[in-house]
Motif scaffolding. Structure first.
Motif, PDB file in Angstrom:
ATOM      1  N   ASN A   1      70.414   2.913 -10.475  1.00 18.88           N
ATOM      2  CA  ASN A   1      71.020   2.593  -9.182  1.00 18.88           C
ATOM      3  C   ASN A   1      70.060   2.662  -8.002  1.00 18.88           C
ATOM      4  O   ASN A   1      70.464   2.410  -6.867  1.00 18.88           O
ATOM      5  CB  ASN A   1      72.221   3.518  -8.939  1.00 18.88           C
ATOM      6  CG  ASN A   1      73.358   3.212  -9.895  1.00 18.88           C
ATOM      7  OD1 ASN A   1      73.669   2.053 -10.142  1.00 18.88           O
ATOM      8  ND2 ASN A   1      73.951   4.242 -10.461  1.00 18.88           N
ATOM      9  N   VAL A   2      68.809   2.975  -8.243  1.00 19.08           N
ATOM     10  CA  VAL A   2      67.812   3.015  -7.167  1.00 19.08           C
ATOM     11  C   VAL A   2      67.418   1.576  -6.821  1.00 19.08           C
ATOM     12  O   VAL A   2      67.219   0.750  -7.715  1.00 19.08           O
ATOM     13  CB  VAL A   2      66.568   3.829  -7.614  1.00 19.08           C
ATOM     14  CG1 VAL A   2      65.449   3.727  -6.591  1.00 19.08           C
ATOM     15  CG2 VAL A   2      66.940   5.282  -7.856  1.00 19.08           C
ATOM     16  N   PRO A   3      67.271   1.253  -5.529  1.00 17.39           N
ATOM     17  CA  PRO A   3      66.841  -0.098  -5.145  1.00 17.39           C
ATOM     18  C   PRO A   3      65.480  -0.463  -5.771  1.00 17.39           C
ATOM     19  O   PRO A   3      64.610   0.392  -5.932  1.00 17.39           O
ATOM     20  CB  PRO A   3      66.738  -0.030  -3.621  1.00 17.39           C
ATOM     21  CG  PRO A   3      67.662   1.083  -3.234  1.00 17.39           C
ATOM     22  CD  PRO A   3      67.581   2.080  -4.368  1.00 17.39           C
ATOM     23  N   LEU A   4      65.335  -1.734  -6.117  1.00 19.78           N
ATOM     24  CA  LEU A   4      64.158  -2.203  -6.846  1.00 19.78           C
ATOM     25  C   LEU A   4      62.848  -1.837  -6.159  1.00 19.78           C
ATOM     26  O   LEU A   4      61.932  -1.323  -6.799  1.00 19.78           O
ATOM     27  CB  LEU A   4      64.233  -3.722  -7.050  1.00 19.78           C
ATOM     28  CG  LEU A   4      63.011  -4.346  -7.737  1.00 19.78           C
ATOM     29  CD1 LEU A   4      62.825  -3.781  -9.134  1.00 19.78           C
ATOM     30  CD2 LEU A   4      63.138  -5.854  -7.768  1.00 19.78           C
ATOM     31  N   LEU A   5      62.726  -2.070  -4.872  1.00 21.36           N
ATOM     32  CA  LEU A   5      61.452  -1.793  -4.192  1.00 21.36           C
ATOM     33  C   LEU A   5      61.137  -0.302  -4.149  1.00 21.36           C
ATOM     34  O   LEU A   5      59.960   0.082  -4.151  1.00 21.36           O
ATOM     35  CB  LEU A   5      61.448  -2.402  -2.794  1.00 21.36           C
ATOM     36  CG  LEU A   5      61.453  -3.944  -2.781  1.00 21.36           C
ATOM     37  CD1 LEU A   5      61.436  -4.469  -1.361  1.00 21.36           C
ATOM     38  CD2 LEU A   5      60.287  -4.502  -3.570  1.00 21.36           C
TER      39      LEU A   5
ATOM     40  N   LEU B   1      61.850   1.678  -6.649  1.00 22.32           N
ATOM     41  CA  LEU B   1      61.308   1.902  -8.000  1.00 22.32           C
ATOM     42  C   LEU B   1      59.864   1.432  -8.093  1.00 22.32           C
ATOM     43  O   LEU B   1      59.024   2.099  -8.711  1.00 22.32           O
ATOM     44  CB  LEU B   1      62.167   1.190  -9.043  1.00 22.32           C
ATOM     45  CG  LEU B   1      63.545   1.770  -9.302  1.00 22.32           C
ATOM     46  CD1 LEU B   1      64.322   0.866 -10.247  1.00 22.32           C
ATOM     47  CD2 LEU B   1      63.444   3.172  -9.876  1.00 22.32           C
ATOM     48  N   VAL B   2      59.574   0.291  -7.489  1.00 26.34           N
ATOM     49  CA  VAL B   2      58.197  -0.225  -7.490  1.00 26.34           C
ATOM     50  C   VAL B   2      57.279   0.767  -6.782  1.00 26.34           C
ATOM     51  O   VAL B   2      56.176   1.061  -7.258  1.00 26.34           O
ATOM     52  CB  VAL B   2      58.135  -1.621  -6.827  1.00 26.34           C
ATOM     53  CG1 VAL B   2      56.694  -2.065  -6.615  1.00 26.34           C
ATOM     54  CG2 VAL B   2      58.893  -2.641  -7.662  1.00 26.34           C
ATOM     55  N   TYR B   3      57.719   1.306  -5.664  1.00 23.38           N
ATOM     56  CA  TYR B   3      56.925   2.283  -4.915  1.00 23.38           C
ATOM     57  C   TYR B   3      56.663   3.534  -5.757  1.00 23.38           C
ATOM     58  O   TYR B   3      55.534   4.010  -5.854  1.00 23.38           O
ATOM     59  CB  TYR B   3      57.648   2.647  -3.613  1.00 23.38           C
ATOM     60  CG  TYR B   3      56.931   3.677  -2.784  1.00 23.38           C
ATOM     61  CD1 TYR B   3      55.811   3.329  -2.034  1.00 23.38           C
ATOM     62  CD2 TYR B   3      57.362   4.995  -2.766  1.00 23.38           C
ATOM     63  CE1 TYR B   3      55.144   4.276  -1.279  1.00 23.38           C
ATOM     64  CE2 TYR B   3      56.711   5.948  -2.013  1.00 23.38           C
ATOM     65  CZ  TYR B   3      55.594   5.587  -1.272  1.00 23.38           C
ATOM     66  OH  TYR B   3      54.937   6.530  -0.528  1.00 23.38           O
ATOM     67  N   ARG B   4      57.710   4.039  -6.404  1.00 22.77           N
ATOM     68  CA  ARG B   4      57.550   5.231  -7.258  1.00 22.77           C
ATOM     69  C   ARG B   4      56.595   4.949  -8.420  1.00 22.77           C
ATOM     70  O   ARG B   4      55.745   5.767  -8.756  1.00 22.77           O
ATOM     71  CB  ARG B   4      58.896   5.676  -7.816  1.00 22.77           C
ATOM     72  CG  ARG B   4      59.838   6.262  -6.801  1.00 22.77           C
ATOM     73  CD  ARG B   4      61.110   6.708  -7.492  1.00 22.77           C
ATOM     74  NE  ARG B   4      62.177   7.003  -6.569  1.00 22.77           N
ATOM     75  CZ  ARG B   4      63.369   7.409  -6.937  1.00 22.77           C
ATOM     76  NH1 ARG B   4      63.670   7.576  -8.210  1.00 22.77           N
ATOM     77  NH2 ARG B   4      64.303   7.661  -6.040  1.00 22.77           N
ATOM     78  N   ALA B   5      56.758   3.771  -9.027  1.00 27.62           N
ATOM     79  CA  ALA B   5      55.898   3.401 -10.152  1.00 27.62           C
ATOM     80  C   ALA B   5      54.447   3.298  -9.708  1.00 27.62           C
ATOM     81  O   ALA B   5      53.529   3.732 -10.421  1.00 27.62           O
ATOM     82  CB  ALA B   5      56.358   2.082 -10.759  1.00 27.62           C
TER      83      ALA B   5
END
Length: 115
Positions: free
Chosen positions: A18-22, A24-28
């Protein structure tokens, strides 16, 4: 985070889902920077398997599926059910190819990307 986790709870997975895609990209990207130089990039290529354009004839990618055919012309093309335009590969050579690959190296999963 020093090692991969394998003991995820369903609630944790749902929370990540449920986390927004961007976000997740930032965390990754942050995790990636912990283990890799952010100034280096791995370059990979996908080459047309139908044209035989790959210079590496490694005998394990779909381009090399011809090595796993049993017909005299080494063809891997099949016909679409009901006709029509499109590209379809016979399953038998692909299955034999994946079986051989799996016998050589133990993989957690194999993702076959069809043309």
């Amino acid at each position: 985070m020093d090692q991969a986790r394998y003991n995820w709870k369903q609630e944790e997975i749902e929370a990540i889902f449920n986390v927004p895609l961007l976000d997740l990209v930032y965390r990754a990207a942050n995790v990636h920077r912990q283990f890799h130089n952010p100034r280096e990039v791995q370059v990979s290529s996908l080459i047309s398997i139908k044209t035989g354009g790959c210079i590496e004839d490694c005998a394990y990618c779909p381009q090399a599926a011809r090595y796993f055919t049993l017909n005299k012309h080494k063809s891997v093309d099949d016909y679409q059910y009901g006709g029509g335009a499109g590209m379809v590969l016979m399953i038998e050579p692909i299955a034999r190819c994946i079986e051989r690959l799996s016998a050589k190296i133990k993989y957690d999963e194999i993702i076959y990307m069809s043309p």
